[in-house]
Design a protein around this motif. Sequence first.
Motif, short mmCIF file in Angstrom:
data_model
loop_
_atom_site.label_atom_id
_atom_site.label_comp_id
_atom_site.label_asym_id
_atom_site.label_seq_id
_atom_site.Cartn_x
_atom_site.Cartn_y
_atom_site.Cartn_z
N ALA A 144 0.84 -1.20 0.00
CA ALA A 144 0.00 0.00 0.00
C ALA A 144 0.87 1.25 0.00
O ALA A 144 1.88 1.31 0.69
N VAL B 257 -0.10 5.09 0.70
CA VAL B 257 -1.28 5.74 1.26
C VAL B 257 -1.18 7.27 1.19
O VAL B 257 -0.18 7.85 1.62
N ASP C 249 2.68 -1.42 -6.93
CA ASP C 249 2.15 -0.69 -5.78
C ASP C 249 0.62 -0.64 -5.84
O ASP C 249 0.02 -0.71 -6.91
N VAL C 250 0.02 -0.48 -4.67
CA VAL C 250 -1.42 -0.29 -4.56
C VAL C 250 -1.63 1.08 -3.92
O VAL C 250 -1.42 1.25 -2.72
N PHE D 194 -3.52 4.13 -2.44
CA PHE D 194 -4.76 4.44 -1.75
C PHE D 194 -4.91 5.95 -1.67
O PHE D 194 -3.99 6.65 -1.23
N VAL E 1 -5.80 1.59 6.62
CA VAL E 1 -4.69 1.11 5.81
C VAL E 1 -3.47 1.98 6.06
O VAL E 1 -3.58 3.21 6.11
N GLU F 147 0.90 2.65 5.19
CA GLU F 147 1.97 2.48 4.21
C GLU F 147 2.61 1.10 4.37
O GLU F 147 2.89 0.66 5.49
N ILE G 53 -1.67 -5.58 0.28
CA ILE G 53 -3.07 -5.55 -0.14
C ILE G 53 -3.29 -6.61 -1.20
O ILE G 53 -2.54 -6.70 -2.17
N ILE H 245 -6.43 -6.76 3.41
CA ILE H 245 -5.06 -6.63 3.89
C ILE H 245 -4.58 -8.04 4.25
O ILE H 245 -5.24 -8.73 5.03
#
Length: 177
Positions: free
Chosen positions: A18, A20, A40-41, A43, A107, A109, A113, A124
């Motif tokens: 994540a 963030v 990367d995901v 958010f 969520v 860093e 995910i 998560i």
Amino acid sequence: MVKHSAVAKEMHNHIGPARVFNCEENAKDAIINKDIKPGDVVFIRYEGPKGSGMPEMFYTTEALASDPELVATTALITDGRYSSATRGPAIGHVSPEAAAGGPIALVEEDDLIKIDISNRKLEIVGIAKEKRSSQEIEEILQARRENWVKSDLSKKKGVLAQYEKLATSPMKGGYMG
């Protein structure tokens, strides 16, 4: 919500760290400055109806779509909204939203995910880039819930303050109730 037909098959089942951000502008800048890496995901939270009025994440989705390394390899998850032209692994309208204390607010860093498009799951599965058991994760999330601080509605003024107080969940349309 996700437009699954616009998501590359390789991203239908994905686990990534994540990244963030509490506003779209910071996420967009991170993409443009090459701080976001394939896998990367991303958010973007506090962009739902109670957060900032649920603006469209146009600039961030365009920044991802214009980067050939990221367009099919980097997920974007938000409690904000997207246009119908959005492509790639973009999940929006997450509800309950961050400003209402929804899971997206918890969520952090480098949480791992898992995105499973075919089974309609988003979860998560790890903390600090390390996989953890579901029981460990639930304990960590419970501690985060206990420490989460609701945003202060008094900072907003005028129509946006009224909308924040009266807005419904994105799942119900995000209108003033």
